[in-house]
Write an enzyme that holds these catalytic residues in place. Structure first.
Site, PDB file in Angstrom:
ATOM      1  N   HIS A  60       0.944  -1.073  -0.062  1.00  0.00           N
ATOM      2  CA  HIS A  60       0.145  -0.060   0.043  1.00  0.00           C
ATOM      3  C   HIS A  60       0.890   1.260   0.191  1.00  0.00           C
ATOM      4  O   HIS A  60       0.973   2.139   1.004  1.00  0.00           O
ATOM      5  CB  HIS A  60      -0.707  -0.007   1.262  1.00  0.00           C
ATOM      6  CG  HIS A  60      -1.773  -1.325   1.450  1.00  0.00           C
ATOM      7  ND1 HIS A  60      -2.963  -1.401   0.514  1.00  0.00           N
ATOM      8  CD2 HIS A  60      -1.622  -2.350   1.728  1.00  0.00           C
ATOM      9  CE1 HIS A  60      -3.509  -2.486   0.598  1.00  0.00           C
ATOM     10  NE2 HIS A  60      -2.862  -3.255   1.558  1.00  0.00           N
ATOM     11  N   GLU A  94      -9.284   2.047   9.423  1.00  0.00           N
ATOM     12  CA  GLU A  94     -10.386   1.183  10.058  1.00  0.00           C
ATOM     13  C   GLU A  94     -10.704   1.685  11.208  1.00  0.00           C
ATOM     14  O   GLU A  94     -11.994   1.391  11.888  1.00  0.00           O
ATOM     15  CB  GLU A  94      -9.898  -0.277  10.104  1.00  0.00           C
ATOM     16  CG  GLU A  94      -9.977  -1.071   8.849  1.00  0.00           C
ATOM     17  CD  GLU A  94      -8.753  -1.267   8.090  1.00  0.00           C
ATOM     18  OE1 GLU A  94      -7.958  -0.125   8.376  1.00  0.00           O
ATOM     19  OE2 GLU A  94      -8.478  -1.953   7.372  1.00  0.00           O
ATOM     20  N   THR A 148      -8.790  -1.123   1.998  1.00  0.00           N
ATOM     21  CA  THR A 148     -10.059  -0.853   2.506  1.00  0.00           C
ATOM     22  C   THR A 148     -10.918   0.440   2.134  1.00  0.00           C
ATOM     23  O   THR A 148     -11.960   0.394   1.525  1.00  0.00           O
ATOM     24  CB  THR A 148     -10.031  -0.850   4.172  1.00  0.00           C
ATOM     25  OG1 THR A 148      -9.313  -1.950   4.265  1.00  0.00           O
ATOM     26  CG2 THR A 148     -11.660  -1.040   4.637  1.00  0.00           C
ATOM     27  N   TYR A 188     -10.837  -2.449  -2.488  1.00  0.00           N
ATOM     28  CA  TYR A 188     -11.500  -3.665  -1.781  1.00  0.00           C
ATOM     29  C   TYR A 188     -13.039  -4.073  -2.402  1.00  0.00           C
ATOM     30  O   TYR A 188     -13.277  -5.301  -2.577  1.00  0.00           O
ATOM     31  CB  TYR A 188     -11.900  -3.381  -0.239  1.00  0.00           C
ATOM     32  CG  TYR A 188     -10.947  -3.731   0.742  1.00  0.00           C
ATOM     33  CD1 TYR A 188      -9.763  -4.155   0.556  1.00  0.00           C
ATOM     34  CD2 TYR A 188     -11.360  -4.168   1.941  1.00  0.00           C
ATOM     35  CE1 TYR A 188      -8.758  -4.789   1.454  1.00  0.00           C
ATOM     36  CE2 TYR A 188     -10.380  -4.726   2.983  1.00  0.00           C
ATOM     37  CZ  TYR A 188      -9.161  -4.768   2.759  1.00  0.00           C
ATOM     38  OH  TYR A 188      -8.293  -5.154   3.708  1.00  0.00           O
ATOM     39  N   ARG A 243     -14.825  -6.755   6.050  1.00  0.00           N
ATOM     40  CA  ARG A 243     -14.732  -5.203   5.314  1.00  0.00           C
ATOM     41  C   ARG A 243     -15.042  -5.475   3.743  1.00  0.00           C
ATOM     42  O   ARG A 243     -14.878  -4.385   3.067  1.00  0.00           O
ATOM     43  CB  ARG A 243     -13.116  -4.773   5.675  1.00  0.00           C
ATOM     44  CG  ARG A 243     -13.193  -4.412   6.909  1.00  0.00           C
ATOM     45  CD  ARG A 243     -11.439  -4.303   7.239  1.00  0.00           C
ATOM     46  NE  ARG A 243     -10.822  -5.568   7.330  1.00  0.00           N
ATOM     47  CZ  ARG A 243      -9.409  -5.791   7.179  1.00  0.00           C
ATOM     48  NH1 ARG A 243      -8.886  -4.884   7.251  1.00  0.00           N
ATOM     49  NH2 ARG A 243      -9.078  -7.081   7.146  1.00  0.00           N
ATOM     50  N   ASP A 270       2.572  -6.615   2.488  1.00  0.00           N
ATOM     51  CA  ASP A 270       1.257  -5.869   2.915  1.00  0.00           C
ATOM     52  C   ASP A 270       1.899  -4.516   3.473  1.00  0.00           C
ATOM     53  O   ASP A 270       1.133  -3.762   4.386  1.00  0.00           O
ATOM     54  CB  ASP A 270       0.481  -6.570   4.120  1.00  0.00           C
ATOM     55  CG  ASP A 270      -0.861  -6.246   3.963  1.00  0.00           C
ATOM     56  OD1 ASP A 270      -1.430  -5.215   2.963  1.00  0.00           O
ATOM     57  OD2 ASP A 270      -1.808  -6.607   4.724  1.00  0.00           O
ATOM     58  N   SER A 309      -2.525  -1.165   6.806  1.00  0.00           N
ATOM     59  CA  SER A 309      -2.964  -1.099   8.532  1.00  0.00           C
ATOM     60  C   SER A 309      -3.282  -2.467   8.589  1.00  0.00           C
ATOM     61  O   SER A 309      -3.569  -3.299   8.056  1.00  0.00           O
ATOM     62  CB  SER A 309      -4.249  -0.395   8.749  1.00  0.00           C
ATOM     63  OG  SER A 309      -5.086  -1.051   8.180  1.00  0.00           O
TER      64      SER A 309
HETATM   65 ZN    ZN Z   1      -5.500  -7.065   2.303  1.00  0.00          ZN
END
Ligand code: ZN
Length: 386
Positions: free
Chosen positions: A64, A71, A100, A131, A164, A285, A289
């Protein structure tokens, strides 16, 4: 600095072990690998690699890099990737994605960041979408994004089996995969769909459904976070056995592990023991988060992922007794193969000169497409150190 560089006397893992060699770099590429090379050109930059190991620059397929999260409200938005962070951790190729938050985080920003990183020497790609289904795109269509926007090589991360997620149906997922396949074909790209797989009951059930019910081959289905728990990983191994690739999320260097926790390290070991290490990749990742929720689904806190998770996980796996030439595959040749990145993932003639030199298995010097991005522990271009 010259266009021709010679790294002398380095032990090369390409990732296959090649022994002690000299590696000649011509411009952005690896030109020659041999012993005791004599190079007669007016200007050659010689770097003494004695006592060091050379490995291919790592490929991280899920970062990311514009930050993620949110979140727990706006104050939990995670920061952008510092370019020096990936260099220090031996990552020279990254694929960026949204997560997300597909509302305040945008593809345009992801694209701009990928261009900025490219100028600093690392190689970057991005996934269109976030997402949610239907996915956000640049042009209103997944196919058009893949065909018309060079940086876009796939779609992701599309969330499934997660609280999510947008609770997509199989038909919705199928349309995305079909678009990714055809867009990829037209553009000569991998056209993968990178699935964020949550801890939900259905796991990668949809992916098995797609294989069973359609003509779409495994190569477009690229699920990540598959080391989330043992059950999910086991179903991933079945998927790998059938010919698919699965991606594990690396262990964070500062992560506290309990003995009973299943991790990417266990995953790589198990894949190796089952003869399936060639079907596994790992990613970091990074900058995402890593939120924690209680049993009722309430947010309780978060950590920020580091791109250092890839190297950390690889080294921890080597400590478990598997040879580096096997372990390194999961962040080099395998990833290049899933993402169809030509000229990436190997120290071999004609490949991009993305090389990490390690001293006592610690990153010491990094070349990105033939340029020293880090030399003897120091980032060379301080413009990238933000
Ligand atoms: Zn993921």
């Amino acid at each position: 600095m010259g266009l021709i560089k010679l790294i002398r006397n380095v032990e090369v893992y390409g990732p296959k072990y090649l022994g002690k060699k000299d590696v000649l770099i011509v411009g952005e590429k690896i030109g020659f690998i041999d012993e005791h090379m004599q190079v007669q050109v007016p200007e050659v930059e010689v770097y003494d690699g004695d006592g060091m190991v050379a490995i291919p620059g790592l490929i991280d397929s899920h970062v990311h890099f514009t930050g993620g999260g949110g979140e727990g409200g706006f104050s939990t938005r995670t920061p952008e990737l510092k370019i020096s962070d990936c260099i220090k951790n031996g990552v020279t190729t990254l694929v960026g994605c949204l997560g997300t938050d597909g509302v305040t985080r945008g593809l345009e920003n992801l694209y701009a960041k990928s261009k900025a990183m490219e100028q600093a020497g690392v190689t970057t790609y991005i996934y269109t979408g976030s997402y949610r289904v239907p996915p956000v795109t640049f042009t209103g269509s997944i196919q058009r994004d893949l065909v018309l926007i060079d940086k876009v090589i796939g779609v992701g991360e599309i969330a499934i089996s997660d609280h999510r997620s947008s609770q997509p149906t199989l038909e919705e997922i199928l349309r995305i995969v079909a678009d990714a396949r055809v867009g990829g074909m037209i553009a000569g790209k991998c056209g993968v769909v990178n699935f964020h797989v949550g801890g939900g009951r259905n796991g990668i059930g949809y992916l098995f459904d797609i294989i069973r019910e359609t003509e779409i081959p495994h190569q477009h289905l690229y699920p990540t976070h598959m080391s989330r728990n043992k059950t999910l990983f086991e179903s991933g191994l079945h998927f790998a056995q059938e010919g698919g690739f699965i991606d594990l999320t690396g262990v964070q260097p500062d992560e506290e592990l309990k003995k009973e926790d299943f991790t990417a390290i266990d995953g790589i070991v198990e894949a190796y023991e089952n003869g399936l290490i060639d079907r596994i990749t790992i990613s970091s990742d990074g900058q995402g988060s890593l939120p924690h929720f209680d049993k009722e689904g309430n947010f309780t806190g978060l950590n920020v992922g580091s791109v250092g998770a890839v190297m950390y996980t690889l080294m921890k796996t080597v400590e478990r007794g598997i040879s580096p030439s096997e372990v390194l595959k999961v962040a080099t040749v395998n990833t290049a193969s899933v993402l169809k990145l030509i000229g990436k993932g190997r120290i071999a003639v004609g490949y991009d000169a993305d090389i990490v030199l390690m001293k006592d298995w610690q990153v010491n010097t990094v070349l990105c497409r033939g340029k020293f991005a880090m030399k003897d522990g120091e980032i060379t271009d301080l413009n990238v150190d933000w």
